[in-house]
Write a protein that holds these residues in place. Structure first.
Motif, PDB file in Angstrom:
ATOM      1  N   LEU A   6      -8.183   5.857  -1.927  1.00  0.00           N
ATOM      2  CA  LEU A   6      -9.082   6.331  -0.505  1.00  0.00           C
ATOM      3  C   LEU A   6      -8.457   8.397   0.338  1.00  0.00           C
ATOM      4  CD1 LEU A   6     -11.254   6.054   1.843  1.00  0.00           C
ATOM      5  CD2 LEU A   6      -9.491   4.633   3.419  1.00  0.00           C
ATOM      6  N   PHE A   7      -8.430   9.074   0.056  1.00  0.00           N
ATOM      7  CA  PHE A   7      -8.472  10.368   1.405  1.00  0.00           C
ATOM      8  C   PHE A   7      -8.779  10.659   2.624  1.00  0.00           C
ATOM      9  CE2 PHE A   7      -7.482  14.106   2.155  1.00  0.00           C
ATOM     10  CZ  PHE A   7      -7.105  15.014   1.377  1.00  0.00           C
ATOM     11  N   ILE A   8      -8.469  10.157   3.476  1.00  0.00           N
ATOM     12  CA  ILE A   8      -8.154  10.307   4.837  1.00  0.00           C
ATOM     13  C   ILE A   8      -7.969  11.324   5.656  1.00  0.00           C
ATOM     14  CG2 ILE A   8      -7.583   8.683   7.480  1.00  0.00           C
ATOM     15  CD1 ILE A   8      -6.728   7.084   5.700  1.00  0.00           C
ATOM     16  N   GLY A   9      -8.934  12.044   5.649  1.00  0.00           N
ATOM     17  CA  GLY A   9      -9.324  13.718   6.399  1.00  0.00           C
ATOM     18  C   GLY A   9     -10.022  13.939   7.736  1.00  0.00           C
ATOM     19  N   ASP A  10      -9.635  14.979   8.399  1.00  0.00           N
ATOM     20  CA  ASP A  10     -10.035  15.298  10.336  1.00  0.00           C
ATOM     21  C   ASP A  10     -10.879  16.253   9.440  1.00  0.00           C
ATOM     22  OD1 ASP A  10      -8.072  16.691   9.679  1.00  0.00           O
ATOM     23  OD2 ASP A  10      -7.124  16.867  11.888  1.00  0.00           O
ATOM     24  N   MET A  11     -11.428  17.050   8.034  1.00  0.00           N
ATOM     25  CA  MET A  11     -10.902  18.463   8.371  1.00  0.00           C
ATOM     26  C   MET A  11     -11.712  18.460   6.956  1.00  0.00           C
ATOM     27  SD  MET A  11     -10.611  20.090  10.166  1.00  0.00           S
ATOM     28  CE  MET A  11     -10.261  22.544   9.965  1.00  0.00           C
ATOM     29  N   GLN A  12     -13.198  19.735   6.826  1.00  0.00           N
ATOM     30  CA  GLN A  12     -14.717  19.426   5.597  1.00  0.00           C
ATOM     31  C   GLN A  12     -13.433  19.256   4.725  1.00  0.00           C
ATOM     32  OE1 GLN A  12     -17.799  18.689   5.490  1.00  0.00           O
ATOM     33  NE2 GLN A  12     -18.114  18.807   3.194  1.00  0.00           N
ATOM     34  N   HIS A  13     -12.739  20.442   4.573  1.00  0.00           N
ATOM     35  CA  HIS A  13     -11.636  20.553   3.549  1.00  0.00           C
ATOM     36  C   HIS A  13     -11.050  19.275   2.639  1.00  0.00           C
ATOM     37  CE1 HIS A  13      -8.642  21.446   6.339  1.00  0.00           C
ATOM     38  NE2 HIS A  13      -8.052  21.114   5.042  1.00  0.00           N
ATOM     39  N   ASP A  14     -11.713  18.338   3.596  1.00  0.00           N
ATOM     40  CA  ASP A  14     -10.361  17.414   3.705  1.00  0.00           C
ATOM     41  C   ASP A  14     -11.368  16.743   2.392  1.00  0.00           C
ATOM     42  OD1 ASP A  14      -7.433  17.896   4.696  1.00  0.00           O
ATOM     43  OD2 ASP A  14      -8.518  16.691   6.124  1.00  0.00           O
ATOM     44  N   ILE A  15     -12.692  16.075   3.014  1.00  0.00           N
ATOM     45  CA  ILE A  15     -14.172  15.836   2.124  1.00  0.00           C
ATOM     46  C   ILE A  15     -14.003  16.325   0.766  1.00  0.00           C
ATOM     47  CG2 ILE A  15     -16.305  15.176   2.189  1.00  0.00           C
ATOM     48  CD1 ILE A  15     -16.384  15.205   5.392  1.00  0.00           C
ATOM     49  N   MET A  52       0.410  -1.163  -0.043  1.00  0.00           N
ATOM     50  CA  MET A  52      -0.139   0.198  -0.184  1.00  0.00           C
ATOM     51  C   MET A  52       1.111   0.709   0.256  1.00  0.00           C
ATOM     52  SD  MET A  52      -2.991   1.054   2.655  1.00  0.00           S
ATOM     53  CE  MET A  52      -3.000  -0.230   3.459  1.00  0.00           C
ATOM     54  N   ARG A  53       0.383   2.531  -0.698  1.00  0.00           N
ATOM     55  CA  ARG A  53       1.899   3.717  -0.791  1.00  0.00           C
ATOM     56  C   ARG A  53       0.338   4.483  -0.145  1.00  0.00           C
ATOM     57  NH1 ARG A  53       2.546   4.600  -7.133  1.00  0.00           N
ATOM     58  NH2 ARG A  53       0.340   4.044  -7.454  1.00  0.00           N
ATOM     59  N   THR A  54       1.498   5.473   0.724  1.00  0.00           N
ATOM     60  CA  THR A  54       1.356   6.282   1.660  1.00  0.00           C
ATOM     61  C   THR A  54       1.716   7.952   0.957  1.00  0.00           C
ATOM     62  OG1 THR A  54       2.281   5.609   3.451  1.00  0.00           O
ATOM     63  CG2 THR A  54      -0.025   4.981   3.361  1.00  0.00           C
ATOM     64  N   PHE A  55       0.785   8.661   0.316  1.00  0.00           N
ATOM     65  CA  PHE A  55       1.468  10.660   0.437  1.00  0.00           C
ATOM     66  C   PHE A  55       0.087  11.204   1.631  1.00  0.00           C
ATOM     67  CE2 PHE A  55      -0.172   7.613  -2.908  1.00  0.00           C
ATOM     68  CZ  PHE A  55       1.516   7.943  -3.813  1.00  0.00           C
ATOM     69  N   LEU A  56       1.070  12.080   2.125  1.00  0.00           N
ATOM     70  CA  LEU A  56       0.748  13.484   2.840  1.00  0.00           C
ATOM     71  C   LEU A  56       0.056  14.369   2.502  1.00  0.00           C
ATOM     72  CD1 LEU A  56       0.101  14.258   6.244  1.00  0.00           C
ATOM     73  CD2 LEU A  56       2.740  14.728   5.595  1.00  0.00           C
ATOM     74  N   LEU A  57      -0.826  14.825   2.149  1.00  0.00           N
ATOM     75  CA  LEU A  57      -1.057  15.999   1.704  1.00  0.00           C
ATOM     76  C   LEU A  57      -1.455  17.717   2.690  1.00  0.00           C
ATOM     77  CD1 LEU A  57      -2.136  17.114  -0.868  1.00  0.00           C
ATOM     78  CD2 LEU A  57      -3.698  16.362  -0.695  1.00  0.00           C
ATOM     79  N   SER A  58      -1.361  18.094   3.120  1.00  0.00           N
ATOM     80  CA  SER A  58      -1.197  19.164   4.818  1.00  0.00           C
ATOM     81  C   SER A  58      -0.844  20.037   4.151  1.00  0.00           C
ATOM     82  CB  SER A  58      -0.036  18.400   5.452  1.00  0.00           C
ATOM     83  OG  SER A  58      -0.309  19.213   6.786  1.00  0.00           O
ATOM     84  N   THR A  59      -1.637  20.925   5.669  1.00  0.00           N
ATOM     85  CA  THR A  59      -0.638  22.419   5.244  1.00  0.00           C
ATOM     86  C   THR A  59       0.341  22.797   5.787  1.00  0.00           C
ATOM     87  OG1 THR A  59      -2.086  23.081   6.648  1.00  0.00           O
ATOM     88  CG2 THR A  59      -3.387  23.055   4.900  1.00  0.00           C
ATOM     89  N   ILE A  60       0.681  21.984   6.853  1.00  0.00           N
ATOM     90  CA  ILE A  60       1.983  21.395   7.491  1.00  0.00           C
ATOM     91  C   ILE A  60       3.005  22.276   6.816  1.00  0.00           C
ATOM     92  CG2 ILE A  60       2.495  19.831   7.183  1.00  0.00           C
ATOM     93  CD1 ILE A  60       3.370  19.431  10.475  1.00  0.00           C
ATOM     94  N   HIS A  61       3.775  23.444   8.004  1.00  0.00           N
ATOM     95  CA  HIS A  61       4.645  24.008   7.863  1.00  0.00           C
ATOM     96  C   HIS A  61       6.267  23.145   7.276  1.00  0.00           C
ATOM     97  CE1 HIS A  61       8.342  26.364   7.836  1.00  0.00           C
ATOM     98  NE2 HIS A  61       7.445  27.462   7.078  1.00  0.00           N
ATOM     99  N   ARG A  62       6.548  23.152   6.560  1.00  0.00           N
ATOM    100  CA  ARG A  62       8.032  22.244   6.224  1.00  0.00           C
ATOM    101  C   ARG A  62       9.046  22.711   7.542  1.00  0.00           C
ATOM    102  NH1 ARG A  62       9.533  21.359   1.643  1.00  0.00           N
ATOM    103  NH2 ARG A  62       8.646  22.292   0.733  1.00  0.00           N
TER     104      ARG A  62
END
Length: 78
Positions: A56-65, A1-11
């Motif tokens: 599958l896109f897993i998130g915790d915010m409305q903008h993730d949906i 399974m490949r995993t990717f992070l898509l985040s606003t977190i600062h570098r």
């Protein structure tokens, strides 16, 4: 399974948190400092040849949906 992070977190924050937790070892590719995920999701799908029906896109915010739907991906909230 490949995993990717898509985040606003600062570098710098991602680097510090990854150094202390080792989380980055579980990621194939982190996409960080992404402010509008909807503009990036289609690029990620294409670049990594991901099938939206098998992703599958897993998130915790409305903008993730909204991002998942924009990419034609099944959203999951955690």
């Amino acid at each position: 399974m490949r995993t990717f992070l898509l985040s606003t977190i600062h570098r710098d924050h991602f680097a510090a948190q990854s150094a202390s937790t080792g989380f980055d070892q579980f990621l194939d590719h982190p996409y960080i400092e992404i402010w509008d995920k909807r503009t990036k999701i289609l690029e990620i799908l294409q670049k990594h040849e991901l099938n939206a029906d098998e992703t599958l896109f897993i998130g915790d915010m409305q903008h993730d949906i909204e991002t998942a739907r924009h990419g034609g991906i099944f959203p999951a909230l955690c």
